[in-house]
Motif scaffolding. Structure first.
Motif, PDB file in Angstrom:
ATOM      1  N   LEU A  80      37.115   5.974  72.589  1.00 31.91           N
ATOM      2  CA  LEU A  80      37.749   6.692  71.482  1.00 31.91           C
ATOM      3  C   LEU A  80      36.757   6.982  70.354  1.00 31.91           C
ATOM      4  N   ILE A  81      36.751   8.226  69.901  1.00 35.65           N
ATOM      5  CA  ILE A  81      35.995   8.602  68.709  1.00 35.65           C
ATOM      6  C   ILE A  81      37.004   8.723  67.566  1.00 35.65           C
ATOM      7  N   ILE A  82      36.918   7.769  66.633  1.00 35.78           N
ATOM      8  CA  ILE A  82      37.855   7.697  65.507  1.00 35.78           C
ATOM      9  C   ILE A  82      37.127   8.120  64.244  1.00 35.78           C
ATOM     10  N   SER A  83      37.684   9.058  63.524  1.00 38.31           N
ATOM     11  CA  SER A  83      37.048   9.520  62.289  1.00 38.31           C
ATOM     12  C   SER A  83      37.191   8.480  61.179  1.00 38.31           C
ATOM     13  N   GLY A  84      36.086   8.222  60.490  1.00 39.81           N
ATOM     14  CA  GLY A  84      36.116   7.394  59.292  1.00 39.81           C
ATOM     15  C   GLY A  84      35.901   8.231  58.049  1.00 39.81           C
ATOM     16  N   ASP A  85      35.932   9.544  58.226  1.00 36.67           N
ATOM     17  CA  ASP A  85      35.749  10.490  57.123  1.00 36.67           C
ATOM     18  C   ASP A  85      37.047  11.253  56.926  1.00 36.67           C
ATOM     19  N   ASP A  86      37.763  10.954  55.861  1.00 39.32           N
ATOM     20  CA  ASP A  86      39.064  11.594  55.641  1.00 39.32           C
ATOM     21  C   ASP A  86      38.970  13.118  55.606  1.00 39.32           C
ATOM     22  N   ASP A  87      37.878  13.629  55.036  1.00 40.25           N
ATOM     23  CA  ASP A  87      37.756  15.078  54.891  1.00 40.25           C
ATOM     24  C   ASP A  87      37.492  15.789  56.219  1.00 40.25           C
ATOM     25  N   LEU A  88      36.960  15.066  57.213  1.00 40.77           N
ATOM     26  CA  LEU A  88      36.655  15.667  58.517  1.00 40.77           C
ATOM     27  C   LEU A  88      37.641  15.268  59.603  1.00 40.77           C
ATOM     28  N   ALA A  89      38.580  14.398  59.268  1.00 39.10           N
ATOM     29  CA  ALA A  89      39.444  13.794  60.297  1.00 39.10           C
ATOM     30  C   ALA A  89      40.163  14.828  61.150  1.00 39.10           C
ATOM     31  N   LEU A  90      40.753  15.833  60.532  1.00 36.79           N
ATOM     32  CA  LEU A  90      41.504  16.822  61.307  1.00 36.79           C
ATOM     33  C   LEU A  90      40.583  17.608  62.229  1.00 36.79           C
ATOM     34  N   SER A  91      39.430  18.014  61.727  1.00 37.15           N
ATOM     35  CA  SER A  91      38.478  18.760  62.556  1.00 37.15           C
ATOM     36  C   SER A  91      38.035  17.934  63.754  1.00 37.15           C
TER      37      SER A  91
ATOM     38  N   ILE B 274      35.634  -0.363  72.833  1.00 39.21           N
ATOM     39  CA  ILE B 274      36.592   0.687  73.215  1.00 39.21           C
ATOM     40  C   ILE B 274      36.534   1.932  72.332  1.00 39.21           C
ATOM     41  N   ALA B 275      35.858   1.830  71.184  1.00 41.56           N
ATOM     42  CA  ALA B 275      35.916   2.942  70.227  1.00 41.56           C
ATOM     43  C   ALA B 275      34.803   2.816  69.205  1.00 41.56           C
ATOM     44  N   VAL B 276      34.578   3.895  68.486  1.00 43.13           N
ATOM     45  CA  VAL B 276      33.726   3.853  67.301  1.00 43.13           C
ATOM     46  C   VAL B 276      34.473   4.520  66.154  1.00 43.13           C
ATOM     47  N   LYS B 277      34.453   3.848  65.003  1.00 39.26           N
ATOM     48  CA  LYS B 277      34.858   4.492  63.763  1.00 39.26           C
ATOM     49  C   LYS B 277      33.585   5.103  63.199  1.00 39.26           C
ATOM     50  N   GLU B 278      33.488   6.403  63.303  1.00 36.93           N
ATOM     51  CA  GLU B 278      32.279   7.128  62.901  1.00 36.93           C
ATOM     52  C   GLU B 278      32.479   7.681  61.492  1.00 36.93           C
ATOM     53  N   ALA B 279      31.617   7.262  60.581  1.00 37.25           N
ATOM     54  CA  ALA B 279      31.771   7.691  59.181  1.00 37.25           C
ATOM     55  C   ALA B 279      30.434   8.149  58.603  1.00 37.25           C
TER      56      ALA B 279
ATOM     57  N   ILE C  44      35.917  -2.325  68.058  1.00 36.22           N
ATOM     58  CA  ILE C  44      35.703  -0.973  67.547  1.00 36.22           C
ATOM     59  C   ILE C  44      34.428  -1.016  66.715  1.00 36.22           C
ATOM     60  N   LEU C  45      33.409  -0.278  67.131  1.00 35.21           N
ATOM     61  CA  LEU C  45      32.179  -0.184  66.351  1.00 35.21           C
ATOM     62  C   LEU C  45      32.452   0.601  65.077  1.00 35.21           C
ATOM     63  N   TYR C  46      31.663   0.332  64.041  1.00 38.22           N
ATOM     64  CA  TYR C  46      31.844   1.043  62.771  1.00 38.22           C
ATOM     65  C   TYR C  46      30.478   1.488  62.262  1.00 38.22           C
ATOM     66  N   ASN C  47      30.283   2.801  62.249  1.00 36.54           N
ATOM     67  CA  ASN C  47      29.036   3.377  61.761  1.00 36.54           C
ATOM     68  C   ASN C  47      29.268   4.055  60.422  1.00 36.54           C
ATOM     69  N   VAL C  48      28.667   3.511  59.367  1.00 39.55           N
ATOM     70  CA  VAL C  48      28.850   4.080  58.023  1.00 39.55           C
ATOM     71  C   VAL C  48      27.505   4.055  57.292  1.00 39.55           C
ATOM     72  N   PRO C  49      26.597   4.959  57.659  1.00 39.75           N
ATOM     73  CA  PRO C  49      25.227   4.913  57.143  1.00 39.75           C
ATOM     74  C   PRO C  49      25.126   5.000  55.628  1.00 39.75           C
TER      75      PRO C  49
END
Length: 292
Positions: A185-196, A161-166, A133-138
């Motif tokens: 898979l596009i996995i949210s790493g931002d709690d505030d945007l996760a639902l959107s 297989i996925a990216v944790k995009e933050a 799972i890639l992890y992008n957290v600029p």
């Protein structure tokens, strides 16, 4: 194939007052999460204070989490860095018997070009025995892995297989969701945007606040995956103050303040981090009390 749909949580590493790892508290947090709907566990990420954990401690932490978990939910292990060869060696020398995927952060500090980021993850993917799972957290790496690079990696390597995009960028999430391969898979790493993100087609979240309120958070994400936006946003609005508060000063000081208020662990962190200020602690206690 193991599913990483739904709510994953980026586990903290609890410490005792003497700064040693509190394995009893860690096991308690693991059980609390699994019993309340968390779908998978993420070990040794930023929230786990991975940069101040020794190799010996990391192994012991994995063992504690595995024993508490059994085989109830999948486990993801953070192995990343800005020295590609060192990341490769850690993957090759770590006992991954209980681990279902590797979460690997885009190289920090060095600020590589997009081609450098691609070549780094190419090298990781080619030697990894597990899905990556890639992890992008600029905000932490000082370098944004652009959607074109993420999608190039997704298309070129089956085990990515996925990216944790933050990146906290709605536009970037939407580019990824629009152009991704079907099973990526596009996995949210931002709690505030996760639902959107979930409502737009994302696979779920790797959450920080979710480990404090797993029942509510995992239900919100489940409703989002079912397309039940109104019911999901009712929970989102209830969690908003807590989500905002934990990131006011630093992570994981904020979430540890919440976990202390919930009597799950102490709020001790390791330098250069310091615990949440008294002002933030008071705010957190008020939020937690009102949420009960």
């Amino acid at each position: 194939m193991i599913s990483f749909l739904g709510t994953g949580v980026a586990l903290v590493t609890p410490f005792k007052s003497d700064q040693s790892v509190d394995h009893k508290a860690l096991a308690k947090i693991v059980n609390f999460n699994i019993e309340n709907g968390t779908d998978y566990l993420v070990i040794s990420g930023t929230t786990g204070e991975s940069v101040t954990i020794t190799k010996k401690e990391k192994k012991e932490i994995i063992d504690t989490i595995h024993k508490a978990n059994g085989s109830r939910v999948p486990m993801v292990l953070g192995i990343g860095g800005n020295n590609t060869q060192e990341v490769i060696e850690e993957i090759q020398t770590t006992d991954l018997s209980y681990i279902d995927a590797i979460l690997s952060v885009s190289p920090y500090y060095s600020k590589p070009t997009q081609e450098g980021i691609y070549q780094h993850f190419k090298a990781v993917a080619e030697i990894s025995p597990l899905p990556v799972i890639l992890y992008n957290v600029p905000g932490r790496t000082s370098s944004n892995m652009l959607p074109a690079t993420t999608l190039r990696l997704a298309n070129d390597f089956e085990n990515i297989i996925a990216v944790k995009e933050a990146g906290n960028s709605v536009a970037q999430y939407l580019q990824l969701l629009k152009n991704k391969p079907e099973d990526f898979l596009i996995i949210s790493g931002d709690d505030d945007l996760a639902l959107s993100v979930v409502l737009a087609g994302g696979a779920g979240v790797i959450s920080v606040i979710g480990q404090a309120f797993p029942k509510q958070f995992s239900k919100m994400i489940k409703l989002g995956l079912e397309g039940k936006a109104k019911e999901a946003y009712d929970i989102h609005f209830n969690l908003m103050d807590a989500t905002s508060a934990i990131f006011e000063e630093n992570n994981p000081a904020g979430i540890k303040g919440v976990l202390e208020a919930l009597k799950l662990c102490k709020d001790t962190v390791r330098l250069p981090l310091v615990p949440a200020s008294d002002v933030l602690k008071a705010k957190i206690k008020k939020i937690v009390k009102e949420m009960k």
